[in-house]
Design an enzyme around this catalytic site. Structure first.
Site, PDB file in Angstrom:
ATOM      1  N   ASP A  53       0.845  -1.203   0.000  1.00 11.38           N
ATOM      2  CA  ASP A  53       0.000   0.000   0.000  1.00 11.38           C
ATOM      3  C   ASP A  53       0.877   1.249   0.000  1.00 11.38           C
ATOM      4  O   ASP A  53       1.766   1.398   0.841  1.00 11.38           O
ATOM      5  CB  ASP A  53      -0.889   0.025   1.254  1.00 11.38           C
ATOM      6  N   LYS A  87      -2.764   5.987  -4.416  1.00  7.62           N
ATOM      7  CA  LYS A  87      -3.911   6.881  -4.157  1.00  7.62           C
ATOM      8  C   LYS A  87      -3.651   8.264  -4.726  1.00  7.62           C
ATOM      9  O   LYS A  87      -2.487   8.677  -4.832  1.00  7.62           O
ATOM     10  CB  LYS A  87      -4.129   7.032  -2.635  1.00  7.62           C
ATOM     11  N   HIS A 118      -7.923   9.352  -2.122  1.00 10.22           N
ATOM     12  CA  HIS A 118      -7.371   9.295  -0.759  1.00 10.22           C
ATOM     13  C   HIS A 118      -8.320   9.907   0.291  1.00 10.22           C
ATOM     14  O   HIS A 118      -8.404   9.425   1.421  1.00 10.22           O
ATOM     15  CB  HIS A 118      -6.022  10.023  -0.750  1.00 10.22           C
TER      16      HIS A 118
HETATM   17  N1  LIG Z   1      -5.696   6.002   3.610  1.00 10.42           N
HETATM   18  C1  LIG Z   1      -5.208   6.737   4.589  1.00 10.42           C
HETATM   19  O1  LIG Z   1      -5.611   7.896   4.787  1.00 10.42           O
HETATM   20  C2  LIG Z   1      -4.170   6.169   5.475  1.00 10.42           C
HETATM   21  C3  LIG Z   1      -3.516   5.019   5.110  1.00 10.42           C
HETATM   22  N2  LIG Z   1      -2.520   4.502   5.919  1.00 10.42           N
HETATM   23  C4  LIG Z   1      -1.832   3.269   5.448  1.00 10.42           C
HETATM   24  O2  LIG Z   1      -1.855   2.309   6.518  1.00 10.42           O
HETATM   25  C5  LIG Z   1      -0.517   1.923   6.836  1.00 10.42           C
HETATM   26  C6  LIG Z   1      -0.384   1.509   8.293  1.00 10.42           C
HETATM   27  O3  LIG Z   1      -0.740   2.552   9.177  1.00 10.42           O
HETATM   28  P1  LIG Z   1       0.331   3.397  10.011  1.00 10.42           P
HETATM   29  O4  LIG Z   1      -0.369   4.638  10.407  1.00 10.42           O
HETATM   30  O5  LIG Z   1       1.591   3.482   9.254  1.00 10.42           O
HETATM   31  O6  LIG Z   1       0.627   2.632  11.323  1.00 10.42           O
HETATM   32  P2  LIG Z   1       0.411   1.244  12.074  1.00 10.42           P
HETATM   33  O7  LIG Z   1      -0.798   1.380  12.923  1.00 10.42           O
HETATM   34  O8  LIG Z   1       0.523   0.117  11.125  1.00 10.42           O
HETATM   35  O9  LIG Z   1       1.677   1.288  13.041  1.00 10.42           O
HETATM   36  C7  LIG Z   1       2.966   1.136  12.523  1.00 10.42           C
HETATM   37  C8  LIG Z   1       4.018   1.374  13.582  1.00 10.42           C
HETATM   38  O10 LIG Z   1       3.887   0.437  14.630  1.00 10.42           O
HETATM   39  C9  LIG Z   1       5.160   0.138  15.135  1.00 10.42           C
HETATM   40  N3  LIG Z   1       5.109  -1.246  15.671  1.00 10.42           N
HETATM   41  C10 LIG Z   1       4.726  -2.365  15.004  1.00 10.42           C
HETATM   42  N4  LIG Z   1       4.801  -3.436  15.815  1.00 10.42           N
HETATM   43  C11 LIG Z   1       5.233  -2.976  17.011  1.00 10.42           C
HETATM   44  C12 LIG Z   1       5.523  -3.621  18.247  1.00 10.42           C
HETATM   45  N5  LIG Z   1       5.366  -4.942  18.412  1.00 10.42           N
HETATM   46  N6  LIG Z   1       5.974  -2.854  19.271  1.00 10.42           N
HETATM   47  C13 LIG Z   1       6.117  -1.517  19.113  1.00 10.42           C
HETATM   48  N7  LIG Z   1       5.870  -0.846  17.959  1.00 10.42           N
HETATM   49  C14 LIG Z   1       5.429  -1.579  16.923  1.00 10.42           C
HETATM   50  C15 LIG Z   1       6.118   0.262  13.976  1.00 10.42           C
HETATM   51  O11 LIG Z   1       7.329   0.799  14.426  1.00 10.42           O
HETATM   52  C16 LIG Z   1       5.419   1.210  13.026  1.00 10.42           C
HETATM   53  O12 LIG Z   1       6.028   2.470  13.017  1.00 10.42           O
HETATM   54  C17 LIG Z   1       0.293   3.158   6.427  1.00 10.42           C
HETATM   55  O13 LIG Z   1       1.677   2.899   6.369  1.00 10.42           O
HETATM   56  C18 LIG Z   1      -0.357   3.506   5.117  1.00 10.42           C
HETATM   57  O14 LIG Z   1       0.095   2.647   4.103  1.00 10.42           O
HETATM   58  C19 LIG Z   1      -2.228   5.089   7.112  1.00 10.42           C
HETATM   59  C20 LIG Z   1      -2.845   6.247   7.522  1.00 10.42           C
HETATM   60  C21 LIG Z   1      -3.874   6.893   6.740  1.00 10.42           C
HETATM   61  O1  LIG Z   2      -2.500   8.131   4.316  1.00  9.61           O
HETATM   62  C1  LIG Z   2      -2.245   8.994   5.110  1.00  9.61           C
HETATM   63  O2  LIG Z   2      -1.333   8.927   6.060  1.00  9.61           O
HETATM   64  C2  LIG Z   2      -1.294  10.134   6.766  1.00  9.61           C
HETATM   65  C3  LIG Z   2      -1.067   9.915   8.226  1.00  9.61           C
HETATM   66  O3  LIG Z   2      -2.203   9.418   8.875  1.00  9.61           O
HETATM   67  C4  LIG Z   2      -2.573  10.815   6.476  1.00  9.61           C
HETATM   68  O4  LIG Z   2      -2.374  12.153   6.422  1.00  9.61           O
HETATM   69  C5  LIG Z   2      -2.948  10.269   5.169  1.00  9.61           C
HETATM   70  O5  LIG Z   2      -4.299  10.148   4.965  1.00  9.61           O
END
Ligand SMILES: NC(=O)C1=CN([C@@H]2O[C@H](COP(=O)(O)OP(=O)(O)OC[C@H]3O[C@@H](n4cnc5c(N)ncnc54)[C@H](O)[C@@H]3O)[C@@H](O)[C@H]2O)C=CC1
Ligand SMILES: O=C1O[C@H](CO)[C@@H](O)[C@@H]1O
Length: 313
Positions: A53, A87, A118
């Site tokens: 993603d 996105k 997005h």
């Molecule tokens: N469509 C949208 O608006 C959005 C999409 N996303 C997508 O979703 C993906 C995942 O969400 P994220 O917000 O990145 O975070 P996430 O909720 O997947 O957390 C990731 C973090 O958790 C930490 N982690 C993982 N396992 C751990 C453990 N056992 N102990 C301590 N820390 C640990 C890692 O260091 C990493 O930085 C993003 O990378 C992106 O691709 C994220 C936010 C918004």
């Molecule tokens: O995908 C995304 O990641 C960032 C952080 O949450 C957010 O701004 C965006 O929608």
């Protein structure tokens, strides 16, 4: 018998295409860490992950592109074995094909499997979409007042029909009211809505609406978000389930929670050791899922434009 893996599960989208339920997220707000994404993607693919993603906004596509070239050159996988999502960001609302073309070029691929709008928003911005999050002196996001977010999806449909650059179309961060508006006007039904979702924010009403309309939900920030310190890792109910399921770790519990509920999940990790250690699908029961969801609920992610989305409808 060996346990079922997170990477074993595939769903069929409403357009008939297949999608792997477990993907790797690649958003990282700390740009100095972006170089680590290449190895993270390589490790994930070597471990069997087939879904990546990303987004125009993340600025991580060149690093993913390097990883893809490596795994293709070494014959680990072929393009058709992978499911790649990107996105279009609200600052590119009127330049959708330009956004997609940059993504394809940086990823080094001819098509994406899933192209998402997005946000159901349009930002006022420059010709290249920068600043990506335009704000005024008071820190308020600057919306493109005359633009209509439904036009962004129309442009996506046009590219979908006229080119071979997109396999499936979807959205992200669409609340029920915005989805209803889109479903009234769209020609190509979205296959997917990508939203924040985890046991502390299960989004049941929105999830039910998506299910009724055959739209698969992708859970983003399944740990509550890296920028927030991954708060779900401290969730007491998930920790309690690691006592019940002793051969599984807490990440596996929190990701299986989605897959056992019919959602896609896309956790982010830059740590190859962690990527290698998160493998098994936990055989959670309906009661385990209810138990996980039984605590207080809150949205962890926040951004300056959230007041304009219409969350809660
Ligand atoms: N469509 C949208 O608006 C959005 C999409 N996303 C997508 O979703 C993906 C995942 O969400 P994220 O917000 O990145 O975070 P996430 O909720 O997947 O957390 C990731 C973090 O958790 C930490 N982690 C993982 N396992 C751990 C453990 N056992 N102990 C301590 N820390 C640990 C890692 O260091 C990493 O930085 C993003 O990378 C992106 O691709 C994220 C936010 C918004
Ligand atoms: O995908 C995304 O990641 C960032 C952080 O949450 C957010 O701004 C965006 O929608």
């Amino acid at each position: 018998m060996s346990p079922k893996l997170l990477t074993d599960v595939y769903y069929t989208l409403n357009d008939g295409k297949k999608v792997p339920a477990f993907g790797l997220g690649t958003y990282n707000e700390d740009e100095s860490q972006h170089h680590k994404i290449t190895q993270a993607v390589i490790t994930a693919i070597e471990e069997g992950v087939r879904h990546i993603d990303t987004a125009w906004y993340y600025e991580t596509e060149p690093y993913i592109g390097k990883a893809l070239k490596d795994v293709f050159d070494r014959g680990i996988v072929k393009r058709e074995d992978l499911f790649i999502t990107t996105k279009v960001w609200p600052s590119m609302h009127d330049k959708v094909e330009k956004s997609l073309d940059r993504s394809l070029e940086q990823l080094g691929v001819d098509y994406v499997d899933l192209f998402l709008q997005h946000w159901p928003l349009c930002f006022e911005s420059g010709p290249d979409g920068y600043p990506a999050t335009p704000v005024d002196d008071a820190g308020e996001i600057i919306l493109a007042e005359k633009a209509d977010y439904l036009d962004t999806y129309r442009q996506m449909e046009e590219i979908y029909h006229k080119t071979s650059k997109i396999k499936s179309l979807g959205v992200a961060n669409f609340p029920v009211r915005k989805l209803k508006q889109l479903l009234k006007t769209c020609k190509v039904k979205p296959v997917n809505n990508q939203i924040e979702c985890h046991p502390e924010f299960p989004q049941t009403e929105l999830g039910d609406f998506c299910a009724e309309n055959d739209i698969i939900v992708t859970a983003y920030s399944p740990l509550g978000g890296g920028g927030n310190g991954a708060p779900l890792i401290k969730n007491k109910r998930a920790a309690a389930l690691t006592e019940k399921y002793k051969d599984y770790n807490i990440n596996e519990i929190l990701y299986s929670y989605h897959i056992q509920s019919g959602r896609i999940v896309i956790p982010k990790s830059l740590n190859p050791k962690r990527i290698q250690s998160v493998k098994k699908l936990v055989p959670l029961t309906k009661e385990d899922i209810e138990f996980l969801e039984s605590g207080p609920h809150k949205r962890y992610t926040d951004n300056p434009w959230y007041g304009h989305v219409g969350f809660g409808y």
